[in-house]
Each structure stands twice: as C-alpha cells, then as structure tokens.
Design an enzyme around this catalytic site. Structure first.
Site, PDB file in Angstrom:
ATOM      1  N   THR A  45     -62.289  34.675  -7.719  1.00  0.00           N
ATOM      2  CA  THR A  45     -60.949  34.793  -7.121  1.00  0.00           C
ATOM      3  C   THR A  45     -60.716  36.199  -6.569  1.00  0.00           C
ATOM      4  OG1 THR A  45     -60.162  33.190  -8.726  1.00  0.00           O
ATOM      5  CG2 THR A  45     -58.479  34.483  -7.612  1.00  0.00           C
ATOM      6  N   HIS A  48     -62.102  36.460  -3.220  1.00  0.00           N
ATOM      7  CA  HIS A  48     -61.203  35.838  -2.221  1.00  0.00           C
ATOM      8  C   HIS A  48     -60.065  36.794  -1.861  1.00  0.00           C
ATOM      9  CE1 HIS A  48     -63.227  32.062  -2.357  1.00  0.00           C
ATOM     10  NE2 HIS A  48     -62.937  31.830  -3.616  1.00  0.00           N
ATOM     11  N   HIS A  68     -58.142  40.172 -13.398  1.00  0.00           N
ATOM     12  CA  HIS A  68     -57.479  39.426 -14.479  1.00  0.00           C
ATOM     13  C   HIS A  68     -58.408  39.086 -15.649  1.00  0.00           C
ATOM     14  CE1 HIS A  68     -59.020  36.465 -11.574  1.00  0.00           C
ATOM     15  NE2 HIS A  68     -59.366  35.805 -12.669  1.00  0.00           N
ATOM     16  N   GLU A  69     -59.625  39.672 -15.664  1.00  0.00           N
ATOM     17  CA  GLU A  69     -60.530  39.452 -16.809  1.00  0.00           C
ATOM     18  C   GLU A  69     -60.789  40.822 -17.425  1.00  0.00           C
ATOM     19  OE1 GLU A  69     -64.086  37.687 -15.145  1.00  0.00           O
ATOM     20  OE2 GLU A  69     -63.025  35.929 -14.396  1.00  0.00           O
ATOM     21  N   CYS A 101     -40.259  24.827 -19.190  1.00  0.00           N
ATOM     22  CA  CYS A 101     -40.402  23.655 -18.311  1.00  0.00           C
ATOM     23  C   CYS A 101     -40.939  22.480 -19.142  1.00  0.00           C
ATOM     24  CB  CYS A 101     -41.332  23.973 -17.140  1.00  0.00           C
ATOM     25  SG  CYS A 101     -43.045  24.162 -17.634  1.00  0.00           S
ATOM     26  N   CYS A 104     -44.490  22.901 -20.646  1.00  0.00           N
ATOM     27  CA  CYS A 104     -44.444  23.888 -21.738  1.00  0.00           C
ATOM     28  C   CYS A 104     -43.822  23.263 -22.978  1.00  0.00           C
ATOM     29  CB  CYS A 104     -43.630  25.110 -21.332  1.00  0.00           C
ATOM     30  SG  CYS A 104     -44.537  26.268 -20.293  1.00  0.00           S
TER      31      CYS A 104
HETATM   32 ZN    ZN Z   1     -43.470  26.233 -18.229  1.00  0.00          ZN
END
Ligand code: ZN
Ligand code: NAD
Length: 352
Positions: A45, A48, A68-69, A101, A104
């Site tokens: 990613t 990209h 993000h790692e 949500c 979740c």
């Molecule tokens: Zn959520």
C-alpha cells in the site's frame, strides 16, 4: 524528553513521490500514546501511496506521514491511559474503529463502517514518533524479536486468512507468494496444513515459498496449475484456497482447484472487477467463501502472539534490507522490482 521536531517520511502534496521532512512531534490527547518508532516496515500500500495511484488520489489528503507497520517503545501516555506505560515495547492495530456502528456493536470491529487508518487517514509511523489511541496499542510479548514485531500488521492478515476456517490436516493452495502469501504458507504449515501448494509467477518468490514451507511450488506460466494440483491430490483438488495475489487468473485457477465443499478465503485485492464462474466455482461446488479484511480486533492479535511464542513460525527468510528513512527511494524501487521481502526503516537510527 524528545526535542520539538522529528524526521518523517511525508507525502507533501497530492502527487507522485515523497520527502523526508522535519515536522512537529505529534501532540497527544488524554487517551493517546506517543510511541518512539523502532522499526517500520513497508507495505505494498505504501508503494501505491508513493506512486500516487488512483486509489491513493481518491483516499488520501496530504500532507501526510505514511507507514502503518511498526514497533516501538512508549515515550509518553495521555492522562487517562491505563495499562500501557512509558518504556513498554509495543506495536499497534492501525485500523481505528468507532466502536458504535453496527459491525462494531456485534463484535466485528475489523469491519467498522467508519474505520480510520493510521498512515492513510492520519499521520503514520514512517517517523521518529507516532501517535496511537491507547485502545489500539498492542503490547508485544518480550519473547518476540523486534523485526517480527514490526510486521505484525501483515502477519495478522495472513493469520486471519489462514485461521478463518479449519486448517489442520487440510490440503491448501496459496495463490500469490508475496510477503503475505509467504507468511500464510508458514502459518498454515505451523497449524498442520498438508500438503501446501503455492502458485507464484516471480522466481525469487517461488524460491522463498519453498523455504517458508510449501510442499510444492508451481509456476502457473510454465505448467497448468489446476491440472497439477488435481493430479497431486488424487483428482480431488484442495480443501482450502488462500487467495493472496489479487490477480484474476490466479483467482480463477484457485477456485478451479478447490475441491467440492472446500473453503476459499480471499485476501488479495483486485484492481478492478474480475470475471468469475459463480455457478461452477461456488454454487455447484458448495464452496464456503470468506472475504478477509484486516485483522480481527483483537482475536487475530492473540492468535498471532501465541503462534510466535510457540516458536513454530520462521519468518526470517522474508527480511533483507534495513534502512534509514532517507533511503526511501532505494527501498521503494527494490520493492517494485519484486526483489525484496520485507524492508525495515529505522527512523531513529539503523542498529549496528
Ligand atoms: Zn464501527
Ligand atoms: P504482493 O503484491 O507483494 O503479492 C502478490 C503476489 O502475487 C506477487 O508475488 C505476485 O507475483 C503474485 N502473482 C501475481 N499474479 C499471479 C498469478 N497469476 N499467479 C500466481 N501468483 C501471482 O502483495 P502482498 O503484500 O503479499 O499482499 C497480498 C495481497 O493482499 C495483495 O493483493 C494486497 O493488496 C492484499 N491485501 C489485502 C488486505 C486485506 O485486508 N484484504 C490487507 C493487506 C494486503
């Protein structure tokens, strides 16, 4: 205490490229943790984002620090944070779920409707420091080596995919032996899958697939992989398909080699809609198909930790280069050529 500014690999504007810049160290809120990044790994990613493809252009709002790692050491915690302390060795789940949500609320936070991803929607870990909400922090077991701790995010993708159905004593085809496919091979082996077939077009990755524990590695450009896998399984086909390529023909071949009643878990992301024989490959086959996204919060993290603690995974062949942030263009070009496994950035200095 840290000085007020830090080095970060940034996407300064909505265009190809990146830049190492000096930026303020993130301020943390009452429920946040500031982590001093030890090692950060590059994901497909990030490539990209670097090249600024269509997806990046539609999703990202530069300026942004990407990455993000990672793993690192807690530098500072917010006033309300409990259970994490300065000095703790940590990684993090970078998908921030809203917790309210419907997914979740029913325990599927990895499918949160309003997910925000650190390194995509907020400043990431290609920097000396990264801010993480405390609830996303994962304390790393001390027995887990630093370079493994830096790749828990993609390893979690592999573990989530492999463990989305029965695996012990199952015959498995892994289509695509990129970093995540390679980890999936190793995880499937550790969990008792046998035999394991790997399909991969890149010769260097085919070699790695063997090293990581595949029983047979097939070049789909050289032999008919469906015919070969059927032959090797007494005409049955495999019990499990782990799709890790995002390539249309690999997906088609994977389903063709899946036995009736088999399980297909799909992680690979296609760049556009693909053609697919629904009737033959799913309906008449009675196949069980799972779409796999991210890592289960935090079931996957628990499973991954136990697998690593058991010592049954050997991910060492995946690693090669260790670089400072400033070498980002070399890093991205190595990755692009498919010549690297996992490259690690050390924003606070490459260890001797
Ligand atoms: Zn959520
Ligand atoms: P990668 O692109 O490095 O690996 C894909 C591999 O598939 C490559 O080695 C490539 O040579 C191989 N391949 C391409 N065409 C093939 C074919 N026809 N037959 C066999 N192999 C073929 O990617 P990765 O980092 O290992 O990730 C694997 C996939 O998972 C990617 O598509 C990535 O976008 C996706 N992904 C999904 C999630 C998720 O949450 N669903 C998360 C991370 C990554």
């Amino acid at each position: 205490m840290p000085s007020a500014t830090m080095k970060a690999l940034r996407k300064p504007r909505p265009a190809p490229g990146a830049q190492v810049e000096s930026v303020p160290i993130p301020e943390i809120g009452a429920s946040d943790v500031l982590v001093r990044v030890r090692a950060a790994s590059i994901c497909g990613t990030d490539l990209h984002i670097y090249h600024w493809d269509r997806w990046s252009a539609s999703r990202l709002r530069p300026p942004l620090t990407f990455g993000h790692e990672f793993c690192g050491v807690v530098e500072k915690i917010g006033a309300d944070v409990t259970g994490v302390a300065p000095g703790d060795f940590v990684s993090a789940e970078m998908h921030i779920a809203d917790g309210v949500c419907r997914p979740c609320r029913v325990g599927q936070a990895h499918l949160c409707r309003n997910v925000k991803i650190i390194g995509i929607d907020a400043d990431g870990c290609f920097a000396e420091f990264v801010r993480i909400p405390a609830q996303n922090i994962w304390k790393v077991d001390p027995s887990i080596p630093e370079h493994y701790a830096a790749i828990l995010d993609p390893l979690g993708n592999a573990v989530h995919t492999v463990l989305s159905g029965p695996i012990s004593g199952q015959s498995v085809a892994v289509t695509g032996a990129g970093p995540i496919g390679l980890m999936a091979i190793n995880v499937a082996r550790a969990c008792g899958a046998t035999p394991i077939f790997a399909l991969e077009v890149n010769p260097r990755r085919r070699e790695l697939a063997k090293t990581m524990g595949a029983d047979e590695v097939i070049d789909p450009a050289a032999v008919d992989p469906v015919k070969r896998v059927r032959e090797a399984t007494d005409g049955e086909g495999v019990d499990v398909l782990l799709e890790m390529s995002g390539n249309e023909s690999a997906i088609q071949q994977g389903f063709e080699m899946l036995r009736p009643g088999g399980r297909a878990s799909l992680l690979g992301i296609t760049s556009q809609p693909v053609e697919f024989d629904l009737v033959a490959d799913i309906i008449f086959k009675g196949a069980t198909v799972y779409g796999i996204y991210g890592r289960k919060m935090f079931e996957t993290w628990v499973q991954m930790t136990e697998l690593l603690k058991s010592g049954k995974l050997n991910l060492d062949p995946l690693f090669n280069e260790r670089m400072p942030l400033e070498s980002f263009s070399d890093a991205f070009s190595l990755l692009e050529k498919g010549q690297a496994g996992k490259i690690l950035f050390y924003p606070n200095g490459v260890p001797a």
